[in-house]
Design an enzyme around this catalytic site. Structure first.
Site, PDB file in Angstrom:
ATOM      1  CG  ASP A 163      49.388  36.115  44.181  1.00 47.56           C
ATOM      2  OD1 ASP A 163      48.770  35.698  43.185  1.00 47.56           O
ATOM      3  OD2 ASP A 163      49.919  37.235  44.209  1.00 47.56           O
ATOM      4  CD  GLU A 392      43.490  42.959  45.323  1.00 51.96           C
ATOM      5  OE1 GLU A 392      44.338  42.239  44.759  1.00 51.96           O
ATOM      6  OE2 GLU A 392      43.790  43.756  46.248  1.00 51.96           O
TER       7      GLU A 392
END
Length: 425
Positions: A163, A392
């Site tokens: 992103d 993550e």
């Protein structure tokens, strides 16, 4: 130790399992994400083979009529995530976003098929998915390669899966923020703001969503209307690898015409990908279609093409590049070069190591015979779990766990690594 880690990974898959799909992690990501599901199915296979197939089938059950597979499916209401269905307004029976994500499903389905214990079941389910994956690939070249170059563009950074990569910084400056209005991010309620994209980046993310929404998500209009059109070599490598795997599956299932089509397409894409090779950087670079020039940014997106069947010279150069990175960081593979001024070891895709990319890169390196480099990546990945849990992503210098915790695809990749190395029978 390995057995204990394996069991913890299995527990995380169960914890995030919603019956017919998994969430990446509760709270931060409460819906089904596209490439998360495809990669997570590989770990699920070792727990419940049929459930692994269901994960991908659920994803494709929400494929759009034009072939696009959305990047998020909002299976149920949850106001803990922004932007939700009320922002996207795609008018689907089950709400989805209107953009896509890296098309790794073809690779994942082939791997499930080749590993199948229940061969009859696997062939039946693969055959049903085959035309759906092919339709998605067709959509990419219709919607994102209007000049028939062989490579597709992303129109929103979220589509890349990376992103806030440094790769997008210059191109993203063209995206305005006027008219976005006030909004409340929910991600910062669940994780450290220093690990996440900035507020200015978020405003631009939302501006693009509003632009596309105003065009009624018509793929024939979106490409040329977007001020952000970037050819990401990593994204394209995933598409090309999935085309190669789809071709192999189609051949085995008697779909020879589809097999030939996908092979022709992947061959053309690999030739076009060569134009993005940088001798100076010893990796591939992104290409900005709006200005017609490469983006000189040394990110992991330029190393990921080893996942596809690139030429030997380039795969060897990438292996050497990663070996050099291994002298600069404690844990491979950083998502941005640590010597670059824009490197940030804790902020999402601007430096941290991610196990899903480690998995794809190591897979390609092993196939090309670079076993020592692949083994270092796998070893570092398992060490990150031992020191930081199933986060993550991780700071590649310190191993600090970053982002969300109890993460599905991290657990799935750990299961893969432990099984592939034989550390767990």
């Amino acid at each position: 130790m390995s057995t204990n880690i394996f069991n913890q990974a299995v527990e995380i898959l169960a914890r995030n399992d919603q019956g017919h799909y998994t969430v990446p992690t509760h709270g931060l990501y409460p819906f089904q994400w596209n490439w998360d599901s495809a990669l997570s199915s590989l770990g699920q296979y070792y727990v419940d083979e049929s459930r692994a197939w269901t994960e991908i089938e659920t994803l494709f059950a929400h494929q759009w009529d034009d072939g696009m597979v959305p990047h998020i499916i909002f299976h149920k209401d949850d106001d803990g995530y922004y932007p939700g269905p009320e922002v996207w307004q795609t008018n689907r029976p089950v709400p989805t976003t209107g953009i896509t994500q890296p098309p790794v499903a073809g690779f994942a389905v082939r791997r499930l098929l080749e590993r199948a214990k229940d061969t009859e079941m696997a062939r039946r389910r693969a055959a049903a998915l085959l035309p759906k994956i092919a339709a998605w690939h067709d959509w990419f070249y219709k919607a994102r390669d209007p000049e028939n170059t062989g490579l597709v563009a992303i129109l929103h950074p979220w589509e890349s899966g990376r992103d806030n990569s440094v790769d997008w910084d210059a191109a993203f400056e063209r995206v305005p923020t006027e008219g976005v209005g006030e909004f409340q991010r929910r991600d910062l309620n669940h994780t450290n703001p220093a690990h996440r994209p900035t507020q200015e980046q978020y405003k631009r993310y939302i501006w693009l969503v509003q632009l596309f929404r105003g065009l009624n998500w018509d793929y024939t209009k979106l490409h040329d209307a977007s001020p952000f059109q970037v050819v990401d070599p990593g994204f394209n490598a995933i598409l090309l690898r999935s085309s190669q795997d789809l071709a192999a599956m189609a051949e085995s299932l008697g779909e020879t015409e589809l097999a030939a089509k996908e092979r022709t397409r992947s061959d053309k894409g690999l030739r076009a990908l060569n134009d993005l090779w940088s001798e100076k950087r010893q990796q591939y670079l992104c290409y900005d279609r709006v200005i017609g020039d490469v983006i000189d940014s040394p990110s992991i997106g330029g190393l990921l093409p080893v996942f596809a069947h690139i030429d030997k010279e380039h795969s060897t150069a990438i292996a050497r590049h990663i070996d050099e990175l291994g002298k600069r960081v404690k844990y491979l593979v950083p998502s941005h070069h640590p010597d670059d001024e824009n490197y940030d070891g804790a902020r999402y895709w601007r430096g941290p190591a991610w196990l899903i990319v480690n998995y794809m890169i190591s897979d390609g390196l092993k196939r090309e015979g670079h076993h020592d480099t692949a083994a270092r990546i796998i070893s570092d990945s398992v060490k990150l779990i031992e020191t930081g849990g199933f986060a993550e992503y991780f700071d590649p210098m310190t191993g600090e766990p970053c982002g969300g915790l109890h993460f599905t695809w991290t657990a799935a990749m750990v299961i893969e690594f432990l099984k592939l190395t034989g550390e767990v029978a």
